[in-house]
Each structure stands twice: as structure tokens, then as C-alpha cells.
Design an enzyme around this catalytic site. Structure first.
Site, PDB file in Angstrom:
ATOM      1  N   TYR A  56      34.392  40.264  28.127  1.00 53.18           N
ATOM      2  CA  TYR A  56      34.020  38.999  28.286  1.00 53.18           C
ATOM      3  C   TYR A  56      32.916  38.623  27.315  1.00 53.18           C
ATOM      4  O   TYR A  56      31.630  38.796  27.254  1.00 53.18           O
ATOM      5  CB  TYR A  56      33.094  38.631  29.869  1.00 53.18           C
ATOM      6  CG  TYR A  56      33.865  39.118  30.859  1.00 53.18           C
ATOM      7  CD1 TYR A  56      35.422  39.270  30.796  1.00 53.18           C
ATOM      8  CD2 TYR A  56      33.420  39.456  32.052  1.00 53.18           C
ATOM      9  CE1 TYR A  56      36.136  39.617  31.979  1.00 53.18           C
ATOM     10  CE2 TYR A  56      34.192  39.935  33.194  1.00 53.18           C
ATOM     11  CZ  TYR A  56      35.585  40.068  33.046  1.00 53.18           C
ATOM     12  OH  TYR A  56      36.396  40.364  34.081  1.00 53.18           O
ATOM     13  N   PRO A 202      38.744  35.710  43.619  1.00 51.92           N
ATOM     14  CA  PRO A 202      38.929  35.425  44.843  1.00 51.92           C
ATOM     15  C   PRO A 202      38.955  33.911  45.484  1.00 51.92           C
ATOM     16  O   PRO A 202      39.391  33.567  46.632  1.00 51.92           O
ATOM     17  CB  PRO A 202      37.464  35.868  45.341  1.00 51.92           C
ATOM     18  CG  PRO A 202      36.521  35.708  44.449  1.00 51.92           C
ATOM     19  CD  PRO A 202      37.482  35.753  43.128  1.00 51.92           C
ATOM     20  N   ALA A 204      40.868  31.821  43.678  1.00 49.18           N
ATOM     21  CA  ALA A 204      41.845  31.428  42.565  1.00 49.18           C
ATOM     22  C   ALA A 204      41.441  30.473  41.565  1.00 49.18           C
ATOM     23  O   ALA A 204      42.040  29.452  41.464  1.00 49.18           O
ATOM     24  CB  ALA A 204      43.114  30.760  43.523  1.00 49.18           C
ATOM     25  N   GLY A 206      39.011  28.477  41.511  1.00 48.63           N
ATOM     26  CA  GLY A 206      38.612  27.263  41.597  1.00 48.63           C
ATOM     27  C   GLY A 206      39.769  26.493  42.370  1.00 48.63           C
ATOM     28  O   GLY A 206      39.348  25.377  43.008  1.00 48.63           O
ATOM     29  N   ALA A 207      40.791  26.963  42.335  1.00 48.10           N
ATOM     30  CA  ALA A 207      41.929  26.270  42.933  1.00 48.10           C
ATOM     31  C   ALA A 207      41.855  26.243  44.657  1.00 48.10           C
ATOM     32  O   ALA A 207      42.536  25.139  45.333  1.00 48.10           O
ATOM     33  CB  ALA A 207      43.175  26.903  42.747  1.00 48.10           C
ATOM     34  N   LEU A 208      41.278  27.001  45.308  1.00 49.35           N
ATOM     35  CA  LEU A 208      40.848  27.164  46.831  1.00 49.35           C
ATOM     36  C   LEU A 208      39.633  26.273  47.202  1.00 49.35           C
ATOM     37  O   LEU A 208      39.364  26.400  48.304  1.00 49.35           O
ATOM     38  CB  LEU A 208      40.956  28.468  47.206  1.00 49.35           C
ATOM     39  CG  LEU A 208      42.407  29.272  47.155  1.00 49.35           C
ATOM     40  CD1 LEU A 208      42.177  30.682  47.416  1.00 49.35           C
ATOM     41  CD2 LEU A 208      43.068  28.599  48.203  1.00 49.35           C
TER      42      LEU A 208
END
Ligand code: NAP
Length: 326
Positions: A56, A202, A204, A206-208
């Protein structure tokens, strides 16, 4: 904050962790003070379980996380930090060198949990050889516990049987409401063998969360550029799940992010999500995702809705500018 124990150890870890990949160019939090503010809020809220990795920002995330924990004055034995060694370093020549450097970059004296980030694909490093080299780090006190990330169970078995005394105490796999493949083999294996599963992505990526909608899908300039989850055809399915999370969340006074995270911890006692945050406000949402449980009927409604949201990873294939042969 709610707490649990790591694997078969007595180590007390928060029921939700914090991922620190965000502290790198991939996600854009490269300014140390911004990263420190995120870590400070997490600590205030009782989060003591942090994840980073050598890759990272090529050490930037480990540096920011370790420095923040030191400057914020935490007692060393009150936090548990996992870091990860990439599959490409999994040989007895690179392992001691890379891990000694990781310990120095983190500046915390030793590593609580060292996970192999992914299997050594393409390199042909034998499992038995890197397993023993990793165990030696435990023997000499650089690392306290070992873990594996993104390994299929067959390889997990080979790895564990190569160890003399240590065992795998922590796993790390992709697991969220629209990417549930870990439920097939990984999570049952972890439950049976008392291994903690850090759930990565967890929410996704930011998709969730509900902040991205089909009518407002940005052209991401970060690690999400080209991510299949955000392809309109997949995202349409994700959006149906988000809408349900919203309506169920209203009953509990929780937002979609919190319901999505709570669903994961309600599903399995060994799962500990490690969402990533770019601001202290985002961490506040994570802390509000634990300390309560979804009722069985709400858990089931989300379970059913998310089963029909299957993400297709071949969605960008083939490239759009190829002439059709038909
Ligand atoms: N082992 C592995 O191979 C692996 C792979 C990936 C990740 N990980 C680990 O897992 C951690 C988390 O996974 P991830 O970073 O991929 O994805 P994630 O946690 O699912 O999503 C994080 C992103 O969601 C958005 N977000 C976070 N909290 C929010 C909130 N409360 N409201 C609205 N939006 C919010 C933020 O981006 P925006 O604000 O820009 O939308 C944030 O960067 C990483 O930090 C890393 O430690 C491990």
C-alpha cells in the site's frame, strides 16, 4: 464498541477494524495529518484492529499508520496491527529482509499479525519453504501471529501442515453483500478451525454506501477506475440492494453503510470487516455498524436480495472497438 477474540488466541480485537490502504496514492489520502485524523477518530471510538500492507503506497500506508499510533500515544498491547507481505516476496531470501523493513517502517517494535497477501503465483516458490520461513519470524519475535489472504482452502491446508508449531489465526478475503464467494468454502473453513476472517472491501469500495447512484456514477480517478462493480450493468443490481439497505436501515436509524457491515457480522461470528475510511466521519459510520444486530427477518430479506446481485467480472471483455466477426 464491541470486541471479540482473534482466532484461537486471547487477543482482544474490535468487532470492526479499519483498513489503511486509503493512506496511499491508490485512494488519495497521502497527507499524513489526514491519515492521522482518521486513526485518531477510530481509536476514540474503540477500534483497535488495523490493517495495512507492504504494497500500500510501497510502505506509505504502514508508515502513516504506525506513526499515527505512536504519536497518538496508544499502549502497544492495546492495538492489533496486521500487515501483509506480497506473494512475490514469499521466499526465504526476501521474507526476512522485507519483514525487518516493515517492522522499521511501522515503528511499533514488532508485527502483531503478518499475512501472506496473495499466493506466490508465477514464481513457483514452494509452500513448505515459505511457510517455514514465515514461522521463523514468529520464533525470533518479529511477528506474533501468522495469516493468509486470498489463498484457496487447498493451499491453506498445505500451508498449515507445513508449520511446526504456529498456526494460521487470521484470514483476509473479499467479502461484501454483492461479492459473497467467500461464503462457499472460506468462511465455513474459518468457522470450523476458529480463524478470524478480515473481510476486505466490505462496502464494495463505496458501492454499498448509497452515495453513488446509477444517475451519479463518477468516472473514478482512483483504484476504482474500471472496477467491474461500478460498471453500469453490474451497478444496476448493486443499486437494488442499496435501496433495500436504505429502507431497512430506517427502522434502526442506520444508514446503508452500517446495515451492509452489520449484515456481515450478523452472518458469521468469525467475520470482522475492515472497511477503509478517508475521513473521520466515515469512521464514525463504521463504529455505528456494531453493538446491535439485524432482526432475523431483515437479515433474510437482505440475504435474498443480495443473492440475485451477481457481479460479472468479464463485463469489460472484449474491448468495445474490436470489429465484429459476424
Ligand atoms: N487482502 C487484500 O487483497 C485486500 C484488498 C483490498 C482491500 N484490503 C483491505 O481492506 C480495506 C477495505 O477495503 P477497500 O478499501 O477495498 O474498500 P471498502 O472498505 O469497501 O471501501 C472503502 C471506500 O468507501 C468509501 N467510504 C468509506 N466509508 C464511507 C462512508 N461511511 N460513507 C460513504 N462512503 C464511504 C470511501 O471512498 P470514497 O469516499 O472515495 O467513496 C472509502 O475509501 C483496505 O483498506 C485494505 O486494508 C485488502
Amino acid at each position: 464498541m464491541e470486541y471479540t477474540r482473534l482466532g484461537k488466541t486471547g487477543e482482544r480485537i474490535s468487532r470492526i477494524g479499519l483498513g489503511a490502504w486509503q493512506f496511499s496514492e491508490a485512494w488519495g489520502v497521502t497527507e499524513y495529518e489526514k491519515a492521522k485524523a482518521v486513526v485518531a477518530r477510530a481509536l476514540e471510538l474503540g477500534i483497535n484492529f488495523f490493517d495495512t500492507a507492504m504494497v500500500y503506497g510501497n510502505g506509505l500506508s504502514e508508515y502513516a499508520l504506525g506513526r499515527a499510533l505512536r504519536e497518538l500515544g496508544v499502549k502497544r498491547d492495546e492495538v492489533f496491527v496486521t500487515t501483509k507481505i506480497p506473494g512475490d516476496f514469499l521466499n526465504p531470501f526476501d521474507i526476512p529482509r522485507a519483514v525487518e523493513r516493515s517492522v522499521r517502517v511501522l515503528g511499533l517494535g514488532y508485527i502483531d499479525g503478518l499475512l501472506a497477501h496473495w499466493p506466490p503465483a508465477w514464481h513457483n516458490f514452494p509452500t513448505r519453504v515459505y511457510a517455514r520461513a514465515l514461522e521463523r519470524l514468529v520464533n525470533v519475535g518479529l511477528v506474533r501471529y501468522l495469516g493468509l489472504s486470498n489463498f484457496p482452502v487447498e493451499l491453506v491446508e498445505g500451508f498449515r501442515s507445513s508449520l511446526a508449531k504456529a498456526d494460521v489465526e487470521v484470514f483476509q478475503y473479499r467479502y461484501n453483500l454483492v461479492e459473497r464467494w467467500a461464503e462457499e468454502e472460506i468462511i465455513p473453513y474459518a468457522e470450523k478451525n476458529s480463524i478470524t476472517v478480515q473481510a476486505w472491501s466490505p462496502i464494495a469500495k463505496g458501492a454499498l454506501t448509497g452515495k453513488y447512484t446509477p444517475g451519479n456514477l463518477p468516472k473514478f480517478a482512483d483504484v476504482r477506475a474500471g472496477d467491474p462493480v461500478f460498471h453500469p450493468e453490474n451497478f444496476e443490481k448493486v443499486w437494488r440492494v442499496v435501496q433495500l439497505l436504505k429502507s431497512i436501515g430506517e427502522k434502526y436509524g442506520k444508514n446503508p453503510t452500517q446495515v451492509a457491515l452489520n449484515w456481515l457480522i450478523t452472518t458469521s461470528p468469525v467475520v470482522v470487516p475492515i472497511p477503509g475510511a478517508k475521513s473521520p466521519e466515515q469512521v464514525e459510520d463504521f463504529a455505528g455498524a456494531v453493538g446491535w444486530r439485524l432482526k432475523a427477518e431483515d437479515w433474510r430479506a437482505i440475504d435474498e436480495a443480495s443473492r440475485s446481485a451477481v457481479i460479472l467480472y468479464s463485463i469489460h471483455y472484449p474491448r468495445a472497438d474490436l470489429p465484429s466477426s459476424q
